[in-house]
Design a protein around this motif. Structure first.
Motif, short mmCIF file in Angstrom:
data_model
loop_
_atom_site.label_atom_id
_atom_site.label_comp_id
_atom_site.label_asym_id
_atom_site.label_seq_id
_atom_site.Cartn_x
_atom_site.Cartn_y
_atom_site.Cartn_z
N LEU A 32 0.81 -1.21 0.00
CA LEU A 32 0.00 0.00 0.00
C LEU A 32 0.85 1.27 0.00
N GLY A 33 1.99 1.24 0.66
CA GLY A 33 2.84 2.43 0.72
C GLY A 33 3.30 2.92 -0.64
N GLY A 34 3.37 2.01 -1.62
CA GLY A 34 3.78 2.39 -2.96
C GLY A 34 2.63 2.84 -3.83
N ARG A 35 1.40 2.77 -3.29
CA ARG A 35 0.21 3.17 -4.05
C ARG A 35 -0.47 4.38 -3.44
N LEU A 36 0.28 5.19 -2.74
CA LEU A 36 -0.25 6.43 -2.17
C LEU A 36 -0.02 7.58 -3.16
N TRP A 37 -1.07 8.37 -3.38
CA TRP A 37 -1.04 9.46 -4.34
C TRP A 37 -1.23 10.79 -3.63
N TYR A 38 -0.60 11.81 -4.18
CA TYR A 38 -0.75 13.17 -3.66
C TYR A 38 -1.50 13.99 -4.68
N GLY A 39 -2.61 14.59 -4.28
CA GLY A 39 -3.35 15.47 -5.16
C GLY A 39 -2.77 16.86 -5.12
N GLY A 40 -2.06 17.26 -6.16
CA GLY A 40 -1.34 18.53 -6.13
C GLY A 40 -1.66 19.39 -7.34
N GLY A 41 -1.76 20.70 -7.09
CA GLY A 41 -2.00 21.63 -8.18
C GLY A 41 -1.05 22.81 -8.16
N SER A 42 0.06 22.67 -7.42
CA SER A 42 1.05 23.75 -7.35
C SER A 42 2.44 23.15 -7.46
N LEU A 43 3.42 24.02 -7.72
CA LEU A 43 4.80 23.53 -7.81
C LEU A 43 5.26 22.95 -6.47
N GLY A 44 4.87 23.61 -5.38
CA GLY A 44 5.27 23.12 -4.07
C GLY A 44 4.71 21.74 -3.78
N SER A 45 3.44 21.50 -4.10
CA SER A 45 2.86 20.19 -3.84
C SER A 45 3.45 19.13 -4.77
N ALA A 46 3.77 19.50 -6.00
CA ALA A 46 4.39 18.55 -6.92
C ALA A 46 5.78 18.14 -6.42
N ARG A 47 6.55 19.11 -5.96
CA ARG A 47 7.87 18.77 -5.42
C ARG A 47 7.74 17.90 -4.18
N ARG A 48 6.79 18.24 -3.32
CA ARG A 48 6.61 17.47 -2.08
C ARG A 48 6.25 16.02 -2.39
#
Length: 345
Positions: free
Chosen positions: A175-191
């Motif tokens: 499961l740890g490899g199937r976690l997704w981050y919903g991002g719409g900014s450069l900061g969230s994409a980098r994170r």
């Protein structure tokens, strides 16, 4: 130089799961039926949104637990669970439980930040701790550590007849490899990249940086910059997974009345795409409506779409069940193949 479009490897869809507040059962049943249809049509994934104090799915993990028992192959995702509403330890337990029940098909998408309309809900949500709650990246880090098997407590062992674990149970190793981050900014994409997560992009981005006097900011170019920043900060670099979630409505088998309604829906939402909206300068992508050949041409010209090989196309909010059946059928039988995709199963 523009990149060469990648053949579409994975096709998914996203639904909000609307229901009637006076009779919520049929709406939830419709969502489950749509997910079952998606599996029969060969979709790779089905995703549900998360809405609180609205007439849309408020407990996506519970809905996907039900979906896991009505499907066998299709992956099930959340897009996205806002962590400001959640306790990371309890959420980690729920996610792992549904992942076990689904046979390892859960793809949890999450986001950070204060709950929407926080001042209105803080007394109900955090009556004693609202001023001390951390809604930033540390909340996400806690969830990641717990899902990935880091200790939650210093205590473990046997106490009387009960056995205690120091890590979240059940533990689902993949499961740890199937976690997704919903991002719409450069900061969230980098994170997302730095945390080793997958990236969910949508039809909304933050128009960052100085305004361009020569014209409005370009949605596709902003989203492309986010994808490249994510991969630059991810350990897997170009192999890091990104899924795009534009609103895409194929009309190949639609009736004249359906086509007119879809076009009217897109036209009503088009003005908000002309310039960044609100103090957060949110920029919306236009909804795409047309035949599959027309949509494939527009998508292949989209700078960010050319960088991905996974999508979870968003279904419009307010359509009828039969509309979703038509849209999903055309996606799987017409649009997907036009983008180089082959149905699963």
């Amino acid at each position: 130089m523009p990149s060469i479009p990648r053949p579409l490897r994975r096709l998914g869809f996203l639904t909000i799961g609307l229901f009637d507040g006076a009779d919520p059962g049929p709406g939830h049943a419709s969502t489950l039926e749509i997910i079952e249809l998606g599996e029969r049509l060969g979709f790779d994934s089905a995703w549900v949104r998360d809405r609180h104090l609205q007439y849309g799915i408020s407990s996506p993990v519970a809905v996907l637990a039900a979906a896991s028992q009505r499907t066998r192959r299709i992956e099930l995702g959340t897009a996205v669970i806002p962590l400001g509403w959640e306790n990371p330890l309890r959420l980690a337990e729920d996610l792992a439980t549904v992942d076990i029940l689904s046979g390892g098909r859960l793809n949890p998408g999450v986001s950070v930040g204060p709950p929407m309309h926080f001042e209105d809900v803080r007394q109900a949500l955090y009556p004693d701790t609202a001023d001390r709650e951390d809604f930033g990246p540390e909340r996400l880090r806690r969830l990641l550590d717990l899902v990935r098997g880091r200790p939650a407590t210093a205590f473990s062992g046997t106490e009387g007849f009960e056995v205690f674990s120091d890590v979240v149970q059940p533990h689902s190793p993949g499961l740890g490899g199937r976690l997704w981050y919903g991002g719409g900014s450069l900061g969230s994409a980098r994170r997302a990249g730095e945390y080793g997560m997958n990236l969910l992009t949508s039809s909304v981005v933050k128009a960052e940086g100085p305004q361009d006097a020569a014209g409005p900011p370009d949605f596709a170019e902003i989203q492309l910059a986010h994808i490249r920043a994510f991969r630059a900060h991810h350990p897997d670099r170009e192999a890091a997974r990104v899924s795009q979630g534009l609103v895409v409505i194929p009309t190949d088998s639609a009736s004249p009345a359906q086509r007119a309604r879809y076009e009217r829906y897109a036209a009503e939402r088009l003005p908000r795409t002309a310039s960044p909206q609100g103090p957060g300068r949110l920029l919306f992508a236009p909804d795409l409506v047309g035949t599959s050949d027309e949509l494939a041409e527009r998508l292949h010209a989209h700078a960010a779409f050319r960088e991905v090989d996974e999508v979870a196309f968003a279904l419009p909010f307010s359509f009828a069940h039969e509309d979703y059946v038509q849209i999903l059928t055309d996606m799987a039988t017409k649009l997907g193949p036009a983008l180089g995709w082959r149905p699963a199963g």
